[in-house]
Motif scaffolding. Structure first.
Motif, PDB file in Angstrom:
ATOM      1  N   GLU A   1     -23.214  22.623  60.696  1.00  0.00           N
ATOM      2  CA  GLU A   1     -23.048  22.095  59.326  1.00  0.00           C
ATOM      3  C   GLU A   1     -21.669  22.414  58.767  1.00  0.00           C
ATOM      4  O   GLU A   1     -21.206  21.746  57.842  1.00  0.00           O
ATOM      5  CB  GLU A   1     -24.122  22.692  58.405  1.00  0.00           C
ATOM      6  CG  GLU A   1     -25.512  22.134  58.656  1.00  0.00           C
ATOM      7  CD  GLU A   1     -26.584  22.872  57.843  1.00  0.00           C
ATOM      8  OE1 GLU A   1     -26.207  23.776  57.059  1.00  0.00           O
ATOM      9  OE2 GLU A   1     -27.770  22.543  58.027  1.00  0.00           O
ATOM     10  N   LYS A   2     -21.039  23.447  59.308  1.00  0.00           N
ATOM     11  CA  LYS A   2     -19.690  23.823  58.859  1.00  0.00           C
ATOM     12  C   LYS A   2     -18.615  23.324  59.836  1.00  0.00           C
ATOM     13  O   LYS A   2     -17.475  23.794  59.803  1.00  0.00           O
ATOM     14  CB  LYS A   2     -19.581  25.353  58.753  1.00  0.00           C
ATOM     15  CG  LYS A   2     -20.649  26.019  57.931  1.00  0.00           C
ATOM     16  CD  LYS A   2     -20.268  26.044  56.471  1.00  0.00           C
ATOM     17  CE  LYS A   2     -21.292  26.836  55.669  1.00  0.00           C
ATOM     18  NZ  LYS A   2     -20.975  26.815  54.236  1.00  0.00           N
ATOM     19  N   GLY A   3     -19.005  22.439  60.736  1.00  0.00           N
ATOM     20  CA  GLY A   3     -18.017  21.898  61.672  1.00  0.00           C
ATOM     21  C   GLY A   3     -17.684  22.835  62.819  1.00  0.00           C
ATOM     22  O   GLY A   3     -16.642  22.707  63.445  1.00  0.00           O
ATOM     23  N   LEU A   4     -18.590  23.784  63.090  1.00  0.00           N
ATOM     24  CA  LEU A   4     -18.316  24.776  64.131  1.00  0.00           C
ATOM     25  C   LEU A   4     -19.362  24.704  65.239  1.00  0.00           C
ATOM     26  O   LEU A   4     -20.451  24.173  65.055  1.00  0.00           O
ATOM     27  CB  LEU A   4     -18.287  26.176  63.507  1.00  0.00           C
ATOM     28  CG  LEU A   4     -17.135  26.388  62.503  1.00  0.00           C
ATOM     29  CD1 LEU A   4     -17.339  27.658  61.691  1.00  0.00           C
ATOM     30  CD2 LEU A   4     -15.794  26.417  63.228  1.00  0.00           C
ATOM     31  N   TRP A   5     -19.007  25.272  66.366  1.00  0.00           N
ATOM     32  CA  TRP A   5     -19.851  25.147  67.552  1.00  0.00           C
ATOM     33  C   TRP A   5     -20.011  26.511  68.216  1.00  0.00           C
ATOM     34  O   TRP A   5     -19.027  27.202  68.462  1.00  0.00           O
ATOM     35  CB  TRP A   5     -19.185  24.171  68.526  1.00  0.00           C
ATOM     36  CG  TRP A   5     -19.925  23.918  69.803  1.00  0.00           C
ATOM     37  CD1 TRP A   5     -21.264  23.793  69.971  1.00  0.00           C
ATOM     38  CD2 TRP A   5     -19.334  23.728  71.103  1.00  0.00           C
ATOM     39  NE1 TRP A   5     -21.567  23.542  71.297  1.00  0.00           N
ATOM     40  CE2 TRP A   5     -20.392  23.493  72.004  1.00  0.00           C
ATOM     41  CE3 TRP A   5     -18.029  23.729  71.577  1.00  0.00           C
ATOM     42  CZ2 TRP A   5     -20.172  23.270  73.357  1.00  0.00           C
ATOM     43  CZ3 TRP A   5     -17.823  23.502  72.928  1.00  0.00           C
ATOM     44  CH2 TRP A   5     -18.879  23.272  73.812  1.00  0.00           C
ATOM     45  N   TYR A   6     -21.278  26.893  68.453  1.00  0.00           N
ATOM     46  CA  TYR A   6     -21.576  28.088  69.255  1.00  0.00           C
ATOM     47  C   TYR A   6     -22.008  27.592  70.631  1.00  0.00           C
ATOM     48  O   TYR A   6     -23.127  27.096  70.789  1.00  0.00           O
ATOM     49  CB  TYR A   6     -22.692  28.901  68.593  1.00  0.00           C
ATOM     50  CG  TYR A   6     -23.114  30.100  69.424  1.00  0.00           C
ATOM     51  CD1 TYR A   6     -22.257  31.172  69.602  1.00  0.00           C
ATOM     52  CD2 TYR A   6     -24.354  30.136  70.046  1.00  0.00           C
ATOM     53  CE1 TYR A   6     -22.622  32.260  70.383  1.00  0.00           C
ATOM     54  CE2 TYR A   6     -24.736  31.222  70.826  1.00  0.00           C
ATOM     55  CZ  TYR A   6     -23.862  32.276  70.991  1.00  0.00           C
ATOM     56  OH  TYR A   6     -24.217  33.341  71.775  1.00  0.00           O
ATOM     57  N   PRO A   7     -21.131  27.673  71.648  1.00  0.00           N
ATOM     58  CA  PRO A   7     -21.442  27.024  72.928  1.00  0.00           C
ATOM     59  C   PRO A   7     -22.621  27.583  73.726  1.00  0.00           C
ATOM     60  O   PRO A   7     -23.387  26.791  74.284  1.00  0.00           O
ATOM     61  CB  PRO A   7     -20.125  27.144  73.711  1.00  0.00           C
ATOM     62  CG  PRO A   7     -19.068  27.272  72.652  1.00  0.00           C
ATOM     63  CD  PRO A   7     -19.729  28.099  71.568  1.00  0.00           C
ATOM     64  N   PRO A   8     -22.819  28.901  73.860  1.00  0.00           N
ATOM     65  CA  PRO A   8     -23.821  29.340  74.852  1.00  0.00           C
ATOM     66  C   PRO A   8     -25.211  28.718  74.617  1.00  0.00           C
ATOM     67  O   PRO A   8     -25.780  28.847  73.528  1.00  0.00           O
ATOM     68  CB  PRO A   8     -23.847  30.867  74.685  1.00  0.00           C
ATOM     69  CG  PRO A   8     -22.471  31.214  74.220  1.00  0.00           C
ATOM     70  CD  PRO A   8     -22.116  30.072  73.295  1.00  0.00           C
ATOM     71  N   ASP A   9     -25.714  28.053  75.616  1.00  0.00           N
ATOM     72  CA  ASP A   9     -26.919  27.231  75.463  1.00  0.00           C
ATOM     73  C   ASP A   9     -27.908  27.463  76.602  1.00  0.00           C
ATOM     74  O   ASP A   9     -28.103  26.597  77.449  1.00  0.00           O
ATOM     75  CB  ASP A   9     -26.529  25.746  75.402  1.00  0.00           C
ATOM     76  CG  ASP A   9     -25.798  25.293  76.661  1.00  0.00           C
ATOM     77  OD1 ASP A   9     -25.336  26.167  77.437  1.00  0.00           O
ATOM     78  OD2 ASP A   9     -25.714  24.080  76.891  1.00  0.00           O
TER      79      ASP A   9
ATOM     80  N   VAL B   1     -20.266  36.510  66.333  1.00  0.00           N
ATOM     81  CA  VAL B   1     -19.963  35.601  67.444  1.00  0.00           C
ATOM     82  C   VAL B   1     -18.769  34.725  67.104  1.00  0.00           C
ATOM     83  O   VAL B   1     -18.610  34.268  65.980  1.00  0.00           O
ATOM     84  CB  VAL B   1     -21.160  34.687  67.819  1.00  0.00           C
ATOM     85  CG1 VAL B   1     -22.290  35.498  68.429  1.00  0.00           C
ATOM     86  CG2 VAL B   1     -21.639  33.861  66.635  1.00  0.00           C
ATOM     87  N   LYS B   2     -17.938  34.545  68.095  1.00  0.00           N
ATOM     88  CA  LYS B   2     -16.797  33.643  68.039  1.00  0.00           C
ATOM     89  C   LYS B   2     -17.325  32.209  68.088  1.00  0.00           C
ATOM     90  O   LYS B   2     -18.292  31.934  68.805  1.00  0.00           O
ATOM     91  CB  LYS B   2     -15.962  33.910  69.297  1.00  0.00           C
ATOM     92  CG  LYS B   2     -14.538  33.529  69.269  1.00  0.00           C
ATOM     93  CD  LYS B   2     -13.901  33.701  70.658  1.00  0.00           C
ATOM     94  CE  LYS B   2     -14.028  35.072  71.300  1.00  0.00           C
ATOM     95  NZ  LYS B   2     -13.250  35.183  72.565  1.00  0.00           N
ATOM     96  N   LEU B   3     -16.699  31.313  67.347  1.00  0.00           N
ATOM     97  CA  LEU B   3     -17.121  29.914  67.359  1.00  0.00           C
ATOM     98  C   LEU B   3     -15.940  29.020  67.744  1.00  0.00           C
ATOM     99  O   LEU B   3     -14.790  29.434  67.648  1.00  0.00           O
ATOM    100  CB  LEU B   3     -17.647  29.517  65.972  1.00  0.00           C
ATOM    101  CG  LEU B   3     -18.805  30.377  65.442  1.00  0.00           C
ATOM    102  CD1 LEU B   3     -19.087  30.037  63.976  1.00  0.00           C
ATOM    103  CD2 LEU B   3     -20.066  30.164  66.282  1.00  0.00           C
ATOM    104  N   ARG B   4     -16.255  27.814  68.142  1.00  0.00           N
ATOM    105  CA  ARG B   4     -15.221  26.807  68.423  1.00  0.00           C
ATOM    106  C   ARG B   4     -15.348  25.674  67.416  1.00  0.00           C
ATOM    107  O   ARG B   4     -16.411  25.471  66.843  1.00  0.00           O
ATOM    108  CB  ARG B   4     -15.433  26.206  69.818  1.00  0.00           C
ATOM    109  CG  ARG B   4     -15.111  27.132  70.952  1.00  0.00           C
ATOM    110  CD  ARG B   4     -15.462  26.452  72.281  1.00  0.00           C
ATOM    111  NE  ARG B   4     -15.072  27.263  73.412  1.00  0.00           N
ATOM    112  CZ  ARG B   4     -13.918  27.129  74.074  1.00  0.00           C
ATOM    113  NH1 ARG B   4     -13.059  26.177  73.737  1.00  0.00           N
ATOM    114  NH2 ARG B   4     -13.636  27.914  75.085  1.00  0.00           N
ATOM    115  N   PRO B   5     -14.262  24.911  67.237  1.00  0.00           N
ATOM    116  CA  PRO B   5     -14.404  23.705  66.410  1.00  0.00           C
ATOM    117  C   PRO B   5     -15.402  22.756  67.073  1.00  0.00           C
ATOM    118  O   PRO B   5     -15.434  22.641  68.301  1.00  0.00           O
ATOM    119  CB  PRO B   5     -12.994  23.092  66.419  1.00  0.00           C
ATOM    120  CG  PRO B   5     -12.078  24.169  66.905  1.00  0.00           C
ATOM    121  CD  PRO B   5     -12.901  25.070  67.774  1.00  0.00           C
ATOM    122  N   LEU B   6     -16.211  22.126  66.245  1.00  0.00           N
ATOM    123  CA  LEU B   6     -17.212  21.199  66.785  1.00  0.00           C
ATOM    124  C   LEU B   6     -16.567  19.899  67.253  1.00  0.00           C
ATOM    125  O   LEU B   6     -16.997  19.276  68.224  1.00  0.00           O
ATOM    126  CB  LEU B   6     -18.252  20.899  65.696  1.00  0.00           C
ATOM    127  CG  LEU B   6     -19.455  20.068  66.073  1.00  0.00           C
ATOM    128  CD1 LEU B   6     -20.285  20.742  67.145  1.00  0.00           C
ATOM    129  CD2 LEU B   6     -20.321  19.814  64.832  1.00  0.00           C
TER     130      LEU B   6
END
Lengths: 465, 465
Positions: free
Chosen positions: A131-139, A218-223
């Motif tokens: 929702e904030k334009g960010l991505w937590y990759p580990p899935d 946790v570190k995030l990436r741009p979505l």
């Protein structure tokens, strides 16, 4: 270390109620049984004396402090979706459940990090930061049901690791309750930092044996900036698909996912959910390429060519996000779909990528030699294979053969230069394998680190190494 | 622990020659002085009793085993390019130099890893793997002179970390000589693996205090698939440049490099090398964008727009690889260029990206308050700043003021939520800062880990925490 075995459940309850609310302590036998093991039912377990539903770091700290003084052990637990027995109850223990510590505390869009409590479900964290334009990759495949705390405690992997790394790569900092009940902050919130030893990475994957994690930065990436395409191919055999995987790696392509699903898994998913998956094929490879624009299209073309050269047929591209989701959903559901047809003993080996075809061949031989069904799903692009050994419910002879097959797969993987656990963790199931893999001197190092941080053996003793 | 102080240099030499060749032991005073400190001359140092030029893991193991038995300490050393005093000699020590362990042992193109000895120079490893189409990203500014072993021991960062991570992110496995001389293999060669504690990450950045690294398995990336462009902008002040940096982060752009070079640094480089750098500007930002194709071009455009909106002028793009190299070469030479004009006390703080303008402003105030020149280079995209405090040779009053300014910058960085060392390591110079940053309980954890792995305090005691 003194382990008191004279405490009754009532003693434990009375003690815990000295600092917890009544609804935070579960101690009837049905409740303690429900918290007595994770999804590795094949491993041993003992119901805990009581279950603590922690609602704060202080609750965890007080519980550990009490347990350390009383000579009771503490097993930390997230959602109990682990596959190695890491959260299984042990004799004379309480289980501290972190499931009610389920809030995301902060999202920092400038620095791209989030601070989250451990009980937040992986998918929920992903949704909230998106929702904030960010991505937590580990899935991890369990992302809909597993918690971040459990992901951190096991250093969970997942489907996009092949390009984006595993949980440890995203953990910047931790709040940890130590074995004496002290609370420390480890790590940092800056992009870089080398102040002291990397105790954060040491805690990640330590399966609750060195400390209990009560918050995670946790570190995030741009979505944005990714442009997803799926590439699907069908192969006449496991080995042919394995060859395609090795060839993709050799070509220097780093896909955002490269999953293998065999015939048994595809059929089980389709029988359950009627997704219209092809049933007349042997093995499917499912890849994702997420480079933006024409460069990504070109990579997808190269991957499709490699699939075809390795014997793949009906090689197709998908670019519709809903269609891509549907394909990966089928992959994620392979494990629960197979659980419907029998009891699963889930393997989790990781071999060098070029050894993927050889290892898949050996798994088939082992299945044949021990007259047991072994289905295969794999994060093939990482060489991380999940042979799923299926024993029909109630068939004790098949269960016994499954265990022998499990050990044979582990031994075979070590022969090929692999590791006995790629992402599920050691828990209890992989203890013999990890001891062989690490050897006595490295095991002694583990023991000395454990003794340094938990001299009394309060935290989840007997797990992880 | 018993430290024998009665050994003479001759005793040490005789003992070492029991297992080393004569040309592997240096003990005249000129030689031992040359190995008595790294580039952090401001930190204390003591010449070693002798220097061992190790040519094998066995040489290191035998030296450590002898030292442990004799009560002598061991300081491991790569090229001695460290900036924090991590390799500085201490009382009653031998220095084990790893510079002759300088071969790349294996390059695996299928799995994308290399196994290298620790004395290989960073640029040399990069060159050798590039011949096989592979890329080792970590690129400290010292890449032409620093060794991989030193990079691993300090968890070195560099210019491309902002997108590609630091040394630890690329270390898969290590061969380590422990404090008792035993040799262990840590880590793995597979893409994933969670067998036991992450002792590999614990050793990375431990500055020779937990073990001596005699080989390193590093993860590599494909060399191809990147499409480099530089974006350069000139800013009227440090703070304006800092604002541009914060805005780039906020916009979700992850550049492959985002470096800040101030007027003092630009002038020093140009005076030395006559590169034709602009001298009439205050601060330069130098970025690299390496997404392939049109997507990368669009990102470069957005970055240029952000530079201009923050007050940047003469914003330009470079796409010619030679031109891009020349620009980054100027950045890499800032440190040696400044060393020509005085003695440098090199800071290495890392603050949250949004705090970059504020921190740069504070550094200027500190320089003014203490009447000292502070030049600035920064891996600005990471918030990792390197204020370079310059004291003219022989000016003891300026040196004293420089030390006060150094402490003031560290204190200010902690106020802003930063860390006292982003990438250079703690060594000796950052000991007070790191003790403040970590606090007593986390320091006690460090001590217990150190005691567990090196109970006699043989390996580089008194450093790192």
């Amino acid at each position: 270390m003194t382990i008191s075995s004279s405490l009754t459940t009532q003693d434990v309850r009375d003690a815990l109620l000295g600092f917890l609310e009544p609804d935070q302590v579960l101690d009837d036998s049905e409740q303690t049984r429900a918290y007595s093991h994770d999804r590795a039912e094949w491993a041993d377990f003992t119901p805990p004396l009581a279950v603590v539903l922690a609602r704060s770091t202080d609750d965890v700290a007080a519980s550990v402090r009490w347990a350390a003084a009383a000579g009771v052990r503490v097993v930390a637990r997230g959602a109990g979706t682990g596959l190695s027995g890491g959260a299984n109850g042990i004799e004379n223990c309480i289980v501290v459940s972190l499931e009610e510590l389920n809030r995301v505390l902060e999202i920092n869009t400038d620095e791209r990090y989030a601070v989250t409590q451990p009980g937040v479900i992986n998918d929920e964290l992903r949704r909230i930061v998106a929702e904030k334009g960010l991505w937590y990759p580990p899935d991890p495949a369990s992302s809909a049901i597993s918690t971040i705390g459990g992901n951190v405690a096991t250093n969970a992997g997942g489907i996009c690791c092949v390009k984006y790394g595993v949980t440890r790569d995203y953990v910047l900092g931790l709040t940890v309750v130590l074995a004496d009940g002290d609370v420390v902050e480890l790590g940092r919130r800056t992009a870089k930092g080398v102040a002291g030893y990397d105790l954060t990475s040491l805690l990640v994957g330590s399966e609750g044996t060195l400390g209990i994690i009560t918050s995670v930065t946790v570190k995030l990436r741009p979505l944005a900036g990714r442009d997803e395409r799926a590439v699907i191919g069908y192969f006449p055999s496991l080995e042919a698909a394995g060859t395609a995987v090795a060839d993709v790696s050799r070509a220097g392509i780093v896909p955002a996912a490269l999953e293998l699903i065999d015939h048994t898994c595809l059929s089980a998913v389709d029988d359950w959910l009627h997704l219209g998956l092809p049933s007349n094929v042997d093995t499917m490879l499912l890849a994702r390429i997420d480079e933006a624009g024409a460069a990504g299209d070109a990579l997808a073309d190269r991957m499709a060519d490699i699939f075809e050269a390795a014997g793949g047929t009906d090689v197709e591209r998908a670019t519709d996000p809903a269609e891509i989701d549907r394909l990966f959903q089928a992959r994620r559901l392979a494990h629960p779909a197979l659980e419907r047809i029998g009891r699963l003993l889930t393997e989790d080996i990781c071999v060098p990528r070029r050894a993927v075809p050889e290892m898949l061949g050996r798994i088939q031989s082992i299945a044949a030699a021990h007259d047991i069904v072994i289905a295969n799903i794999a994060h093939a692009g990482d060489g991380n294979l999940h042979p799923l050994i299926v024993a029909p419910d109630g068939d004790d002879a098949a269960k016994a053969r499954a265990k022998i097959a499990f050990d044979a797969i582990v031994a075979s993987c070590l022969e090929l230069g692999g590791t006995v656990t790629g992402e599920h963790g050691v828990g209890l199931l992989k203890l013999p394998g990890v001891r062989t893999e690490l050897g006595p001197r490295v095991l002694a190092l583990h023991r000395s680190v454990k003794d340094a941080l938990d001299p009394a053996g309060t935290l989840n003793p007997g797990k992880a190494f």
